[in-house]
Design a protein around this motif. Structure first.
Motif, PDB file in Angstrom:
ATOM      1  N   ARG A  32       0.826  -1.217   0.000  1.00  0.00           N
ATOM      2  CA  ARG A  32       0.000   0.000   0.000  1.00  0.00           C
ATOM      3  C   ARG A  32       0.852   1.255   0.000  1.00  0.00           C
ATOM      4  NH1 ARG A  32      -3.532  -0.614   5.106  1.00  0.00           N
ATOM      5  NH2 ARG A  32      -1.508  -1.332   5.856  1.00  0.00           N
ATOM      6  N   TRP A  33       2.006   1.173   0.628  1.00  0.00           N
ATOM      7  CA  TRP A  33       2.936   2.296   0.680  1.00  0.00           C
ATOM      8  C   TRP A  33       4.340   1.788   0.416  1.00  0.00           C
ATOM      9  CZ3 TRP A  33      -0.516   1.510   4.826  1.00  0.00           C
ATOM     10  CH2 TRP A  33      -1.581   2.413   4.878  1.00  0.00           C
ATOM     11  N   PRO A  34       5.094   2.413  -0.478  1.00  0.00           N
ATOM     12  CA  PRO A  34       6.518   2.098  -0.565  1.00  0.00           C
ATOM     13  C   PRO A  34       7.162   2.571   0.746  1.00  0.00           C
ATOM     14  CG  PRO A  34       5.758   3.173  -2.562  1.00  0.00           C
ATOM     15  CD  PRO A  34       4.661   3.316  -1.539  1.00  0.00           C
ATOM     16  N   TRP A  35       7.606   1.616   1.559  1.00  0.00           N
ATOM     17  CA  TRP A  35       7.942   1.898   2.949  1.00  0.00           C
ATOM     18  C   TRP A  35       9.226   1.177   3.314  1.00  0.00           C
ATOM     19  CZ3 TRP A  35       3.748   0.299   7.050  1.00  0.00           C
ATOM     20  CH2 TRP A  35       4.193   0.574   8.342  1.00  0.00           C
ATOM     21  N   LEU A  36      10.248   1.960   3.613  1.00  0.00           N
ATOM     22  CA  LEU A  36      11.552   1.407   3.969  1.00  0.00           C
ATOM     23  C   LEU A  36      11.855   1.657   5.443  1.00  0.00           C
ATOM     24  CD1 LEU A  36      13.560   2.668   0.863  1.00  0.00           C
ATOM     25  CD2 LEU A  36      12.581   0.390   1.224  1.00  0.00           C
ATOM     26  N   LEU A  37      12.692   0.807   5.988  1.00  0.00           N
ATOM     27  CA  LEU A  37      13.211   0.971   7.341  1.00  0.00           C
ATOM     28  C   LEU A  37      14.727   1.024   7.270  1.00  0.00           C
ATOM     29  CD1 LEU A  37      11.276  -1.850   9.248  1.00  0.00           C
ATOM     30  CD2 LEU A  37      10.677   0.576   9.153  1.00  0.00           C
ATOM     31  N   LEU A  38      15.318   1.876   8.053  1.00  0.00           N
ATOM     32  CA  LEU A  38      16.760   1.857   8.258  1.00  0.00           C
ATOM     33  C   LEU A  38      17.001   1.396   9.688  1.00  0.00           C
ATOM     34  CD1 LEU A  38      16.275   4.293   6.097  1.00  0.00           C
ATOM     35  CD2 LEU A  38      18.671   4.704   6.543  1.00  0.00           C
ATOM     36  N   VAL A  39      17.694   0.291   9.833  1.00  0.00           N
ATOM     37  CA  VAL A  39      17.964  -0.260  11.156  1.00  0.00           C
ATOM     38  C   VAL A  39      19.466  -0.195  11.404  1.00  0.00           C
ATOM     39  CG1 VAL A  39      17.667  -2.242  12.689  1.00  0.00           C
ATOM     40  CG2 VAL A  39      16.015  -1.859  10.833  1.00  0.00           C
ATOM     41  N   PRO A  40      19.918   0.732  12.252  1.00  0.00           N
ATOM     42  CA  PRO A  40      21.347   0.785  12.556  1.00  0.00           C
ATOM     43  C   PRO A  40      21.806  -0.551  13.158  1.00  0.00           C
ATOM     44  CG  PRO A  40      20.265   2.783  13.297  1.00  0.00           C
ATOM     45  CD  PRO A  40      19.180   1.810  12.907  1.00  0.00           C
TER      46      PRO A  40
END
Length: 136
Positions: A32-40
């Motif tokens: 539904r949403w182009p959705w990224l996560l950045l996980v250090p």
């Protein structure tokens, strides 16, 4: 010394796109949403201010780079960036492409409806475009 381990919920809800200098960049499994996560990739961190000053700079740089790439790939109206962590305590930054008329525009995405999975072909194509754009 503790080793980095990805939170189980993040691992189940997303797929890795690439590893940067600091972060595991992950795509949420919700088309539904182009959705990224950045996980250090630092163990035991739940807040940005707990990172070293150098890691804080890297996180800012990588967040900006990922946000710009996501906007380029999607043509989004707006890129939303936030680090909430109310449910998953492990530090992670959301980078979300929003479009006028999307599933909950202009409201927040959290708690709206049920996640819709990508078709494998669509997800793989989107990841390939992100990787290409991020490598430039």
């Amino acid at each position: 010394m503790q080793d980095f381990a990805l939170d189980d919920r993040l691992a189940n809800d997303s797929v890795s796109v690439t590893i940067t200098g600091l972060c595991d960049v992950r795509l949420m499994k919700d088309r539904r949403w182009p959705w990224l996560l950045l996980v250090p990739r630092r163990p035991g961190i739940s807040e940005i201010f707990e990172l070293t000053p150098l890691d804080q700079v890297l996180l800012t740089f990588e967040t900006n780079k990922v946000g710009a790439a996501l906007k380029t790939v999607t043509g989004a109206t707006k890129i939303n960036i936030g680090a909430l962590g109310n449910i998953v305590r492990q530090l992670h930054v959301h980078v979300i492409a929003r479009f006028e008329g999307d599933a909950n525009w202009p409201g927040p995405i959290w708690g709206h409806g049920k996640a819709e999975p990508y078709a494998d072909e669509d997800m793989n194509s989107f990841i390939a475009k992100l990787r290409e754009t991020l490598s430039q």
